[in-house]
Structures are given as structure tokens and as C-alpha cells.
Design an enzyme around this catalytic site. Structure first.
Site: not given
Ligand SMILES: *[C@@H]1O[C@H](CO)[C@@H](O)[C@H](O)[C@H]1NC(C)=O
Ligand SMILES: *[C@@H]1O[C@H](CO)[C@@H](O)[C@H](O)[C@H]1NC(C)=O
Ligand SMILES: *[C@@H]1O[C@H](CO)[C@@H](O)[C@H](O)[C@H]1NC(C)=O
Ligand SMILES: *[C@@H]1O[C@H](CO)[C@@H](O)[C@H](O)[C@H]1NC(C)=O
Ligand SMILES: *[C@@H]1O[C@H](CO)[C@@H](O)[C@H](O)[C@H]1NC(C)=O
Ligand SMILES: *[C@@H]1O[C@H](CO)[C@@H](O)[C@H](O)[C@H]1NC(C)=O
Length: 393
Positions: A104, A284
Site C-alpha cells: 500500500d 495509492d
């Protein structure tokens, strides 16, 4: 017996060297297809992750990427699995125990479920960490709590050896989760954003790799694949130019907390729609969709004739129309990057097609998630603080 448990047990005896990858694959196959409503539910968590109430920056040290000298050690090519085009994750060992992790770029902590997390085991069916079975385990005990797009987790901090493919990080600090409010296809999360936003206040794994001289270069790069359970790969410590077309276009990071940059615009030029004239955006990998301010998202959704469903809060498109929809264009660093409707519309098996444009009232920036990653090669350079982008092969 639960078939998943049976497969896991079988693996213990049969798939010795390859157990790792097989387990992760099988786990994916036996999960239920998530309902589209999960996308809606993730909204309030994304708000907490990025909004005004989100993650207060801690006092952790600034990135120390002194990767200059010495012999080039290595890079790790981590295979990723694709769950429903919205969750991408890969295998990892913590204290020699196997887990699957989401990588992430929108957070900076590593966490895995602890043996005493009953929700993780009973509800989510996650792999859990047995501290007693690891010789390299060191307890810390400091409590932590993190909120993500996928939910909330809390527990205590600990330290152990963390291995990703052939790279082993010694004394990696991470969160051992004893409580969670949401299940995912993966067991834990490995954050790849800047150390300053680590809520466990541990040096993130990629920074440990640099410090322990385990990687060639202070870069990592994503090559996500669509429409197959093979989710592509993440290279930690390198990149591979045969996975993209042409050369990379670099954009500088404007704030070294998350991977924030200036986006020139986003829209459908063929339908005279152009939003965001030089706005803030975050790259992201841990967010599935493209998230932006309500007014902009409403405009984009109207241009593709998506209908707002007030029951689930999602914009729906008739699946048969996907091939007639316009190509989305993002302007970054003076270049155009295109996203086909097959990527920005998420098709579920029950003939429900959801627009990949999700709004978040009150945010004044964009979150560029997997919808974009699935068509582009993304390189993250922690030394030169820049993101490289090219059309993926
Ligand atoms: C789980 O185990 C950790 C570490 O042993 C402990 O600190 C924590 O209080 C336990 N949590 C629960 C909910 O049992
Ligand atoms: C636990 O971790 C915190 C944060 O890194 C650190 O300040 C503290 O000294 C550690 N405590 C122990 C007992 O290792
Ligand atoms: C780069 O990717 C290509 C295509 O997947 C692959 O054949 C090649 O082995 C990779 N090169 C390296 C050095 O990993
Ligand atoms: C990006 O940052 C580098 C190094 O800080 C600087 O030399 C370069 O001019 C910047 N590029 C742009 C387009 O701002
Ligand atoms: C809106 O969403 C609900 C819940 O997902 C669904 O049952 C309903 O059919 C949808 N309405 C329309 C008009 O598509
Ligand atoms: C996925 O693959 C199938 C079969 O190869 C193809 O028919 C379909 O168009 C693909 N879907 C997308 C979204 O690319």
C-alpha cells in the site's frame, strides 16, 4: 471440514517449497465475491484515512536513504494476486510464517493478524502469527491503531524477521493485530509511503531494506495486471523496462508523507469534460478506484451516463455500454495517460457494473488508485522523491 482449511492442511504436507504461493492462490479462489456495496462502505474509511481527522503525522525520523556506496545486493520480484480487480496482494514470511500482504503506497505501516485475533480467524479466515513459534520474535507491547480504506485494525507492536521473496529484513517493527472490523482477501498490509506517517512509529520495511543494504536501488515499481488472477508484480529495489512502453515520465512528490503530486487535469476530452486544473493527487496502490471531490466526480459520472443508486451510494453503468464509453485522460507532468472504460468500470459477476469514480465529500485532492495502476507502470523513487509513469505492457 471447510474446503479452504483442507487445502491449507494439504499444502503443509504436499507443497513444500512452493507452499507459499499455492496457499495464497487457494485462499483467493475460495473467497466469496465481495458485493459491490463494499466499495461504498470503504468510503467512510477512506475519508478517515485521508480526511481532516486522518493520521496525524508522528515524530518518526525523516527518510534516510543513504544507498550510495557498496556492492549492489539485490531486488525482489514479488508476484501479486488479483482479487476481483480491486485487491492486489502478495506472499511474505514474518518470523518464517506465511502471510499475504497488500502493498500500500497510501500508508506506512506493516501489520499482520495476531493469534489472539478471533475475528481474523473465525470471520475472515486469515493466517495468524504465532509468536511462540518464532525464534527471532521480539515483543514490544506498545499499543497502536490504524484506519484504512478497508477498515480499522488495532493491536500491539512487535519485531521479527520479514522476508519477501529472497530478501530478509532483520528486526522489522510491525503491528500485531488483535482486533479488526473488516475482512479482506489478504492477511495484512505493508505500507510503502514515507516513514513520517507511520502510526506504529516503526521504520517501514522498504526503508529497512535500504538501510540494511538489501536492495540495489531506492526504488520500487508496480506492474498490475487486469482480468486474471495473476495480479502482476511489485519489484522492490528495481524496475523492468520490458514491462512498459517507451520511457517513464517523472513527476515530483510535492509533500513527503504520502506519494503526493500535482495532476494537471483529469477528464474526457472527447466529451469536453476537464476537471482539476493543477490539483493535488496521491498515487495509492491501496485504494481500488479513482476518488475525488463530489462535484468533479459527479461531472465525470454524468459524462459516462452513470446512474446514481441512492440505495448503495454507487454510480452504475449498464454493462453492455462499457465498450461505448470514452477513454479517460489524466494529464501528469505535461503528458497524457489514458485509462480505458474496461479499466475504470468495475464489472461484477452478477451483471452489475460500477463506475470507478467515487466521490468523497470535503476532500480537495484526488486519490489515484488501482484503476490507474492496472494500465500503467508506476515507479516510486524514495531518494529522488518522484514517481515514474509509463503505459504498461
Ligand atoms: C493479544 O496478545 C497481545 C500480545 O500478547 C496482548 O498484548 C493483547 O492484549 C492481546 N489482545 C487480546 C484482545 O487478547
Ligand atoms: C517499542 O516501540 C516504540 C516505538 O518504536 C519504542 O519507542 C519503544 O522503545 C519500544 N519499546 C520496547 C520495550 O522495545
Ligand atoms: C522483465 O520482464 C520480462 C517480461 O515479463 C521478463 O521476461 C524478464 O525476465 C524480466 N526481467 C527481469 C530482469 O526480471
Ligand atoms: C523535480 O525535482 C528536482 C529535484 O528536486 C528538480 O531538479 C526538478 O527541477 C523538479 N522538476 C520539476 C518539474 O519541478
Ligand atoms: C440499487 O442498489 C440496490 C442495492 O445494491 C439494488 O438492489 C438495486 O437494484 C439498485 N437499483 C437500481 C435501480 O439499479
Ligand atoms: C477479460 O478477458 C476476457 C476473455 O479473454 C475478454 O473477453 C474480456 O473482454 C476481458 N475483459 C476486460 C475488462 O478486459
Amino acid at each position: 471440514m471447510n474446503p479452504r482449511v483442507a487445502i491449507l492442511l494439504l499444502c503443509v504436507f504436499v507443497c513444500v517449497s512452493d507452499a507459499f504461493h499455492r496457499i495464497a492462490m487457494q485462499r483467493h479462489r475460495h473467497r466469496k465475491l465481495p458485493h459491490a456495496r463494499h466499495l461504498w462502505a470503504s468510503r467512510k474509511h477512506i475519508r478517515r484515512k485521508f480526511g481532516v481527522t486522518a493520521a496525524v503525522a508522528t515524530t518518526a525520523a525523516a527518510p534516510q536513504s543513504s544507498s550510495s556506496t557498496t556492492s549492489a545486493p539485490s531486488e525482489a520480484i514479488e508476484p501479486l494476486f488479483n482479487a476481483y480487480e480491486t485487491q492486489f496482494y502478495g506472499p511474505c514470511l514474518v518470523g518464517n510464517q506465511p502471510f499475504t500482504l497488500q502493498f500500500d503506497t497510501g500508508s506506512s505501516d506493516l501489520w499482520i493478524p495476531n493469534a489472539n485475533c478471533s475475528t481474523c480467524i473465525k470471520t475472515c479466515g486469515n493466517a495468524v502469527f504465532q509468536a511462540a513459534k518464532s525464534k527471532s520474535f521480539v515483543a514490544n507491547g506498545t499499543a497502536f491503531k490504524i484506519t484504512y480504506g478497508i477498515g480499522k485494525v488495532s493491536g500491539v507492536i512487535a519485531t521479527d524477521t520479514v522476508s519477501i521473496e529472497q530478501i530478509s529484513i532483520k528486526n522489522q517493527g510491525f503491528g500485531l493485530v488483535s482486533q479488526t472490523d473488516t475482512c479482506s482477501s489478504f492477511d495484512g498490509v505493508l505500507g510503502l509511503a514515507y516513514p513520517v506517517v507511520s502510526l506504529t512509529e516503526q521504520k517501514p520495511p522498504f526503508y529497512q531494506m535500504i538501510e540494511q543494504k538489501l536492495v540495489d536501488q531506492p526504488i520500487f515499481s508496480f506492474h498490475l495486471k487486469s482480468n486474471t488472477s495473476d495480479g502482476g508484480s511489485l519489484i522492490l529495489g528495481g524496475s523492468n523496462s520490458s514491462l512498459y512502453h517507451g520511457s517513464l515520465t517523472y513527476v515530483n512528490v510535492t509533500q513527503q508523507k504520502l506519494w503526493k503530486f500535482t495532476m494537471d487535469y483529469i477528464g474526457f476530452p472527447s466529451r469536453k469534460c476537464r476537471r482539476c486544473n493543477g490539483c493535488n493527487a496521491i498515487m495509492d496502490s491501496g485504494t481500488s478506484l479513482l476518488v475525488g471531490p463530489t462535484e468533479d466526480i459527479t461531472q465525470l459520472n454524468r459524462k459516462i451516463d452513470a446512474k446514481y443508486n441512492s440505495t448503495n451510494g454507487l454510480w452504475e453503468v449498464p454493462c453492455a455500454r462499457i465498450t461505448h464509453l470514452p477513454v479517460l485522460e489524466l494529464g501528469i507532468a505535461g503528458k497524457k495517460f489514458l485509462v480505458r472504460p474496461q479499466e475504470y468500470i468495475i464489472a461484477y459477476e452478477d451483471n452489475v457494473c460500477i463506475s470507478g469514480f467515487m466521490d468523497l465529500a470535503g476532500i480537495n485532492f484526488w486519490i489515484i488508485g488501482d484503476v490507474f495502476f492496472r494500465e500503467h507502470y508506476l515507479l516510486f523513487d524514495v531518494e529522488q522523491n518522484r514517481i515514474g509513469i509509463a503505459r504498461a505492457t
